[in-house]
Design a protein around this motif. Structure first.
Motif, short mmCIF file in Angstrom:
data_model
loop_
_atom_site.label_atom_id
_atom_site.label_comp_id
_atom_site.label_asym_id
_atom_site.label_seq_id
_atom_site.Cartn_x
_atom_site.Cartn_y
_atom_site.Cartn_z
N HIS A 110 0.83 -1.21 0.00
CA HIS A 110 0.00 0.00 0.00
C HIS A 110 0.86 1.25 0.00
O HIS A 110 0.54 2.24 -0.68
CB HIS A 110 -0.93 -0.01 1.22
N PHE A 111 1.94 1.22 0.75
CA PHE A 111 2.84 2.38 0.78
C PHE A 111 3.42 2.65 -0.61
O PHE A 111 3.40 3.78 -1.09
CB PHE A 111 3.96 2.12 1.79
N VAL A 112 3.93 1.61 -1.26
CA VAL A 112 4.52 1.79 -2.58
C VAL A 112 3.46 2.16 -3.61
O VAL A 112 3.71 2.96 -4.52
CB VAL A 112 5.26 0.50 -3.00
N HIS A 113 2.27 1.59 -3.46
CA HIS A 113 1.18 1.88 -4.42
C HIS A 113 0.79 3.36 -4.40
O HIS A 113 0.40 3.92 -5.44
CB HIS A 113 -0.03 1.02 -4.08
N ASN A 114 0.91 3.99 -3.23
CA ASN A 114 0.54 5.40 -3.10
C ASN A 114 1.69 6.35 -3.42
O ASN A 114 1.49 7.56 -3.40
CB ASN A 114 0.02 5.67 -1.68
N VAL A 115 2.87 5.81 -3.68
CA VAL A 115 3.99 6.64 -4.08
C VAL A 115 3.78 7.09 -5.54
O VAL A 115 3.26 6.31 -6.35
CB VAL A 115 5.32 5.86 -3.94
N PRO A 116 4.14 8.32 -5.89
CA PRO A 116 4.02 8.75 -7.29
C PRO A 116 4.73 7.78 -8.23
O PRO A 116 5.72 7.14 -7.88
CB PRO A 116 4.68 10.13 -7.29
N ALA A 117 4.22 7.69 -9.45
CA ALA A 117 4.70 6.69 -10.41
C ALA A 117 6.19 6.80 -10.67
O ALA A 117 6.88 5.79 -10.86
CB ALA A 117 3.93 6.84 -11.73
N TYR A 206 -13.07 2.56 -5.62
CA TYR A 206 -12.70 3.44 -4.51
C TYR A 206 -13.48 4.75 -4.56
O TYR A 206 -13.89 5.28 -3.52
CB TYR A 206 -11.20 3.73 -4.55
N GLU A 207 -13.70 5.26 -5.76
CA GLU A 207 -14.45 6.51 -5.89
C GLU A 207 -15.90 6.32 -5.45
O GLU A 207 -16.47 7.17 -4.76
CB GLU A 207 -14.39 6.98 -7.34
N ASN A 215 -14.74 5.29 4.95
CA ASN A 215 -13.43 5.82 5.37
C ASN A 215 -12.32 4.93 4.84
O ASN A 215 -12.57 3.97 4.11
CB ASN A 215 -13.35 5.94 6.89
N TRP A 216 -11.07 5.23 5.23
CA TRP A 216 -9.91 4.50 4.71
C TRP A 216 -9.99 3.02 5.05
O TRP A 216 -9.77 2.16 4.19
CB TRP A 216 -8.64 5.11 5.28
N TRP A 217 -10.33 2.70 6.30
CA TRP A 217 -10.37 1.30 6.71
C TRP A 217 -11.50 0.55 6.01
O TRP A 217 -11.34 -0.60 5.59
CB TRP A 217 -10.53 1.21 8.22
N GLN A 218 -12.64 1.20 5.84
CA GLN A 218 -13.77 0.54 5.17
C GLN A 218 -13.47 0.29 3.70
O GLN A 218 -13.90 -0.72 3.13
CB GLN A 218 -15.02 1.41 5.32
N ARG A 219 -12.73 1.18 3.05
CA ARG A 219 -12.35 0.95 1.66
C ARG A 219 -11.44 -0.26 1.54
O ARG A 219 -11.56 -1.04 0.59
CB ARG A 219 -11.68 2.20 1.08
N ILE A 220 -10.52 -0.42 2.50
CA ILE A 220 -9.65 -1.60 2.48
C ILE A 220 -10.45 -2.87 2.73
O ILE A 220 -10.28 -3.88 2.03
CB ILE A 220 -8.53 -1.45 3.52
N TRP A 221 -11.34 -2.83 3.71
CA TRP A 221 -12.07 -4.03 4.12
C TRP A 221 -13.11 -4.47 3.09
O TRP A 221 -13.28 -5.67 2.84
CB TRP A 221 -12.74 -3.78 5.47
N TYR A 222 -13.81 -3.50 2.49
CA TYR A 222 -14.92 -3.85 1.60
C TYR A 222 -14.56 -3.77 0.11
O TYR A 222 -15.33 -4.26 -0.72
CB TYR A 222 -16.11 -2.93 1.87
N VAL A 223 -13.43 -3.17 -0.23
CA VAL A 223 -13.06 -3.06 -1.63
C VAL A 223 -11.74 -3.80 -1.91
O VAL A 223 -11.69 -4.71 -2.75
CB VAL A 223 -12.93 -1.58 -2.06
N THR A 224 -10.68 -3.42 -1.18
CA THR A 224 -9.35 -3.97 -1.49
C THR A 224 -9.27 -5.46 -1.19
O THR A 224 -8.87 -6.25 -2.06
CB THR A 224 -8.27 -3.22 -0.69
#
Length: 311
Positions: A110-117, A206-207, A215-224
């Motif tokens: 997740h950390f690397v995924h959020n780093v700019p390309a 995610y959108e 919230n952030w945790w719900q997006r991870i739990w229900y989407v990711t």
């Protein structure tokens, strides 16, 4: 009029022939692909199936490998307390290490995924270094870090007034040390697999979740996590198999000590089969990994197929 009447029939016949010819072409291509890969399949089968059956054969012989004893070696193992200690330690080592590797790999991905390309390539390269270095070489460096006399860890603890720790001399700390090194070595594999899976998750999900107020945790739990379930299961199974069969980390750091408290299947099979010159008994020890891993594989793969049917 006659020509007009027969035109639809001819078109329909042509369209009916096309799928059949397409299926025949695909069938021919699959057959050709199978024949081209057949030598490799036979090579892999000879390198895997033959040793497996030969190990089964060895496990039914006595120590001199001259007499058939059937399941005598397994009966002997079941009566030894050391064997059951090795079973418990192998399960503890593998399950704990895989859990931490999966957790750390998920967080780092997740950390690397959020780093700019532009910066992702650099981070991926640096974080993959532990996985690229041969385990025996990196474990020797860790052995120096755990050294009782010149330990870099104990030196650092001494700066804060903390007494030195016998990292490899006490059972609890020795187990912690071998698990730590295995996690350090294997976490990058989870990271790169999870990172590839994260990039395949549609941003629209995610959108939509953000619009719904997640919230952030719900997006991870229900989407990711639902989108990554299959890759998580496959990487977990693969890492579980590799971790159960791990040899070099435990062998270099502790050699199974102290008092066999860090012995796992691979190291104890080596001690019994090679160092004690009882190859049939060593083969029996190594074969006992198969039913444990088979049960784990059945549960994980059945869960994957169940999700596929539900989808």
């Amino acid at each position: 009029m006659v020509d007009v009447a027969f035109q639809p029939a001819s078109v329909g016949a042509g369209s009916a022939r096309r799928p059949s010819s397409l299926r025949a072409a695909l069938r021919r291509k699959s057959s050709t692909a199978f024949l081209m890969t057949l030598p490799l399949i036979l090579l892999i089968a000879s390198l895997v199936i033959y040793p497996a059956f030969y190990s089964l054969h060895l496990a039914t012989l006595n120590k001199s490998m001259q007499h058939f004893v059937g399941l005598g070696n397994f009966e002997f193992l079941f009566k030894r307390d050391t064997f059951w200690m090795v079973v418990r330690q192998s399960c503890l080592f593998a399950i704990t290490a895989v859990m931490f590797k999966a957790l750390i790999g998920f967080i780092v991905a997740h950390f690397v995924h959020n780093v700019p390309a532009k910066g992702q390539r650099k981070w991926r390269g640096m974080l993959l270094v532990p996985w690229v270095i041969p385990p025996a070489m990196s474990t020797l460096a860790w052995l120096w870090l755990f050294d009782p006399s010149y330990s870099a860890f104990n030196y650092t603890l001494g700066l804060f007034g903390i007494a030195p720790i016998s990292w490899l001399g006490e059972a609890g700390w020795a187990r912690f040390s071998v698990i730590l090194v295995n996690v350090w070595y294997g976490a990058p594999f989870f990271m790169i697999m999870y990172l590839a899976s994260l990039k395949s998750v549609p941003e629209q999900l995610y959108e939509a979740a953000a619009i719904d107020g997640a919230n952030w945790w719900q997006r991870i739990w229900y989407v990711t996590l639902p989108m990554m379930r299959n890759i998580i299961a496959i990487t977990t199974l693969f890492s579980l198999i590799v971790t159960f069969a791990n040899f070099d980390i435990v062998r270099i750091l502790t050699s199974g000590g102290p008092l066999d408290e860090t012995q796992i299947f691979a190291t104890w099979a080596f001690r019994v089969g090679i160092e004690s010159s009882d190859i049939p008994l060593g083969a029996s020890v190594s074969l006992f990994m198969f039913p444990i891993l088979a049960i784990a594989a059945i549960f994980i793969l059945r869960d994957i197929s169940k999700r596929g049917n539900e989808a």
